[in-house]
Motif scaffolding. Sequence first.
Motif, PDB file in Angstrom:
ATOM      1  N   GLN A 128       0.907  -1.285   0.045  1.00  0.00           N
ATOM      2  CA  GLN A 128      -0.101   0.208   0.087  1.00  0.00           C
ATOM      3  C   GLN A 128       0.908   1.205   0.152  1.00  0.00           C
ATOM      4  O   GLN A 128       1.902   1.184   0.759  1.00  0.00           O
ATOM      5  N   PRO A 129       0.665   2.223  -0.743  1.00  0.00           N
ATOM      6  CA  PRO A 129       1.226   3.451  -0.850  1.00  0.00           C
ATOM      7  C   PRO A 129       1.520   4.067   0.619  1.00  0.00           C
ATOM      8  O   PRO A 129       0.372   4.061   1.378  1.00  0.00           O
ATOM      9  N   PRO A 130       2.476   4.937   0.859  1.00  0.00           N
ATOM     10  CA  PRO A 130       2.781   5.131   2.160  1.00  0.00           C
ATOM     11  C   PRO A 130       1.816   6.889   2.400  1.00  0.00           C
ATOM     12  O   PRO A 130       1.879   7.360   3.256  1.00  0.00           O
ATOM     13  N   ASP A 131       1.400   7.276   1.207  1.00  0.00           N
ATOM     14  CA  ASP A 131       0.693   8.583   1.013  1.00  0.00           C
ATOM     15  C   ASP A 131      -0.351   8.486   2.089  1.00  0.00           C
ATOM     16  O   ASP A 131      -1.129   7.786   1.864  1.00  0.00           O
ATOM     17  N   PRO A 132      -0.422   9.676   2.928  1.00  0.00           N
ATOM     18  CA  PRO A 132      -1.806   9.612   3.827  1.00  0.00           C
ATOM     19  C   PRO A 132      -3.077   9.450   3.058  1.00  0.00           C
ATOM     20  O   PRO A 132      -4.208   9.404   3.675  1.00  0.00           O
ATOM     21  N   ALA A 133      -3.095  10.088   1.864  1.00  0.00           N
ATOM     22  CA  ALA A 133      -4.464   9.805   1.007  1.00  0.00           C
ATOM     23  C   ALA A 133      -4.769   8.510   0.693  1.00  0.00           C
ATOM     24  O   ALA A 133      -6.013   8.446   0.326  1.00  0.00           O
ATOM     25  N   PHE A 134      -3.882   7.595   0.784  1.00  0.00           N
ATOM     26  CA  PHE A 134      -4.401   6.328   0.500  1.00  0.00           C
ATOM     27  C   PHE A 134      -4.923   5.446   1.500  1.00  0.00           C
ATOM     28  O   PHE A 134      -4.537   5.378   2.668  1.00  0.00           O
ATOM     29  N   ALA A 135      -6.227   4.761   1.258  1.00  0.00           N
ATOM     30  CA  ALA A 135      -6.861   4.051   2.332  1.00  0.00           C
ATOM     31  C   ALA A 135      -7.459   2.845   1.264  1.00  0.00           C
ATOM     32  O   ALA A 135      -7.887   3.086   0.370  1.00  0.00           O
ATOM     33  N   LEU A 136      -7.168   1.586   1.916  1.00  0.00           N
ATOM     34  CA  LEU A 136      -7.622   0.414   1.019  1.00  0.00           C
ATOM     35  C   LEU A 136      -8.831   0.658   0.485  1.00  0.00           C
ATOM     36  O   LEU A 136      -9.239   0.468  -0.685  1.00  0.00           O
ATOM     37  N   ARG A 137      -9.836   0.769   1.473  1.00  0.00           N
ATOM     38  CA  ARG A 137     -11.282   0.606   1.161  1.00  0.00           C
ATOM     39  C   ARG A 137     -11.742   1.671   0.039  1.00  0.00           C
ATOM     40  O   ARG A 137     -12.261   1.398  -0.925  1.00  0.00           O
ATOM     41  N   GLY A 138     -11.164   2.905   0.205  1.00  0.00           N
ATOM     42  CA  GLY A 138     -11.154   3.960  -0.670  1.00  0.00           C
ATOM     43  C   GLY A 138     -10.732   3.755  -2.112  1.00  0.00           C
ATOM     44  O   GLY A 138     -11.154   3.986  -3.090  1.00  0.00           O
ATOM     45  N   PHE A 139      -9.607   2.982  -2.153  1.00  0.00           N
ATOM     46  CA  PHE A 139      -9.079   2.730  -3.293  1.00  0.00           C
ATOM     47  C   PHE A 139      -9.730   1.751  -4.206  1.00  0.00           C
ATOM     48  O   PHE A 139      -9.987   1.744  -5.304  1.00  0.00           O
ATOM     49  N   VAL A 140     -10.342   0.565  -3.118  1.00  0.00           N
ATOM     50  CA  VAL A 140     -11.253  -0.418  -3.935  1.00  0.00           C
ATOM     51  C   VAL A 140     -12.376   0.215  -4.477  1.00  0.00           C
ATOM     52  O   VAL A 140     -13.030  -0.078  -5.490  1.00  0.00           O
TER      53      VAL A 140
ATOM     54  N   SER B 261      -7.178   9.886  -8.661  1.00  0.00           N
ATOM     55  CA  SER B 261      -8.416  10.722  -8.370  1.00  0.00           C
ATOM     56  C   SER B 261      -8.520  10.736  -6.571  1.00  0.00           C
ATOM     57  O   SER B 261      -8.952  11.745  -6.058  1.00  0.00           O
ATOM     58  N   LEU B 262      -7.564   9.968  -5.932  1.00  0.00           N
ATOM     59  CA  LEU B 262      -7.353  10.236  -4.660  1.00  0.00           C
ATOM     60  C   LEU B 262      -6.415  10.900  -3.943  1.00  0.00           C
ATOM     61  O   LEU B 262      -6.136  11.194  -3.031  1.00  0.00           O
ATOM     62  N   GLY B 263      -5.610  11.272  -4.994  1.00  0.00           N
ATOM     63  CA  GLY B 263      -4.619  12.251  -4.778  1.00  0.00           C
ATOM     64  C   GLY B 263      -3.342  11.723  -4.248  1.00  0.00           C
ATOM     65  O   GLY B 263      -2.582  12.075  -3.330  1.00  0.00           O
ATOM     66  N   VAL B 264      -3.348  10.374  -4.607  1.00  0.00           N
ATOM     67  CA  VAL B 264      -2.057   9.548  -3.797  1.00  0.00           C
ATOM     68  C   VAL B 264      -0.718   9.921  -4.582  1.00  0.00           C
ATOM     69  O   VAL B 264      -0.809   9.475  -5.891  1.00  0.00           O
ATOM     70  N   ARG B 265       0.168  10.627  -4.194  1.00  0.00           N
ATOM     71  CA  ARG B 265       1.492  11.028  -4.882  1.00  0.00           C
ATOM     72  C   ARG B 265       2.483  10.139  -4.463  1.00  0.00           C
ATOM     73  O   ARG B 265       3.459   9.682  -5.258  1.00  0.00           O
ATOM     74  N   ARG B 266       2.616   9.786  -3.196  1.00  0.00           N
ATOM     75  CA  ARG B 266       3.845   9.010  -2.694  1.00  0.00           C
ATOM     76  C   ARG B 266       3.366   7.669  -3.056  1.00  0.00           C
ATOM     77  O   ARG B 266       2.331   7.124  -2.227  1.00  0.00           O
ATOM     78  N   ARG B 267       4.020   6.904  -3.643  1.00  0.00           N
ATOM     79  CA  ARG B 267       3.371   5.424  -4.034  1.00  0.00           C
ATOM     80  C   ARG B 267       4.630   4.465  -3.653  1.00  0.00           C
ATOM     81  O   ARG B 267       4.057   3.174  -3.484  1.00  0.00           O
ATOM     82  N   ALA B 268       5.710   4.716  -3.602  1.00  0.00           N
ATOM     83  CA  ALA B 268       6.782   3.659  -3.438  1.00  0.00           C
ATOM     84  C   ALA B 268       6.810   3.223  -1.872  1.00  0.00           C
ATOM     85  O   ALA B 268       6.678   4.242  -1.405  1.00  0.00           O
ATOM     86  N   ALA B 269       6.816   2.092  -1.551  1.00  0.00           N
ATOM     87  CA  ALA B 269       6.919   1.715  -0.393  1.00  0.00           C
ATOM     88  C   ALA B 269       8.454   2.351   0.284  1.00  0.00           C
ATOM     89  O   ALA B 269       9.322   2.304  -0.334  1.00  0.00           O
ATOM     90  N   ALA B 270       8.269   2.316   1.455  1.00  0.00           N
ATOM     91  CA  ALA B 270       9.388   3.079   2.210  1.00  0.00           C
ATOM     92  C   ALA B 270      10.537   2.078   2.267  1.00  0.00           C
ATOM     93  O   ALA B 270      10.247   0.741   2.740  1.00  0.00           O
TER      94      ALA B 270
END
Length: 371
Positions: free
Chosen positions: A303-315, A362-371
């Motif tokens: 899962q991307p580390p961006d705070p804009a990412f949430a699994l259920r929202g992405f699904v 659309s969710l604004g997820v910019r940081r996508r690579a795992a830390a």
Amino acid sequence: MLLLIPGPVQTRPEVRAAMAVDIAPWDDDTQAELAALRERLLAIAGGVPGEHAVLPVTGAGHAVVEACLRSFVPPGGKVLIPLNGAYAQRMARLAREAGRAVVALEVPDTRPVGAAEVAAALAADPAIGHVGMVYSETGSGIVNDPEAVGAAVRAAGRRLVLDAVSAFGALPFRMDAHPECDALAFTTGKCLEGMPGIGMAVARTDRLLACAGRAGSWVLDLAAIHDHALRNGWGSHRFTPAVQVLHALGAALDLYDREGGQPARLARYAENARVLYEGALALGLTPYLERRHQGPIVVTVHQPPDPAFALRGFVAALKARGVLISNFFSTATPTFRVGCIGAVTPGEMGAAVAAMRDALDSLGVRRRAAA
């Protein structure tokens, strides 16, 4: 909707149409159909008539895996289970709750278990009678190697129960080449691209006869299922089966044969997985597995580390774009998983990658690579 989960899978219209009939389970035509299905499945499993038998268990894959463990591992007997994924953990729970003694072989969920690891564990404990292994782990996407592990089990004089629930029909395995294997478990709703609802075991008949009365369950007793078939015919069933599922399986196997069987199905799934894996990298995402360990059944992504990412929202965002994936994960760290199996083409997988890009944007997820 494009269904991209590792089972139940997306099916063809011919398979879905076969469900839309009323069927009497005990009718002569129905019994002939079940007998023919058993022959076809035995051939796919590389079984030998008389030496191996196909035994249906109505229920999910866990039901037939539990039936295998109950039927072949004696009460209190030790079974070594390589724990490198969620479904291996479930296999261990099924064994424990059936009163079998689990010897855990801890392996990271990011790589297959090695044959040398299994051999060493067996040498360290002569009381272990069986190895229970998951062929394809749909939690992470790794594929264990039953050829190498089976050889180690055979060399040690032990027995194997193979959970091939998400592997059978795509990943190769032949019962006639594995005398150490008591049973191979699979279901109708995975790589055979049928409907869900029935598990199958392909088991050695000599071992079935030796294990009569061992299961401690009336329903999940493969020896009793085998005995019933011997006495009543191979088209018979002990209890009312999910008969429409069996009927649809016939249609699915027709399509399977038309595609070219196991090699062709594996090739399509492998290409699906390649398109998805490379597509995830191109989107800046980090696959959970190294490429060398990536199997063809499911691709799991951090899962991307961006705070804009949430699994259920992405699904939900993907679903709005016509792609449905699992809304949960079962890996050691947060991930999402995308199935590569079912009636899905590489072109459709490419479209799914595009939908993932749009959903992330659309969710604004910019940081996508795992830390």
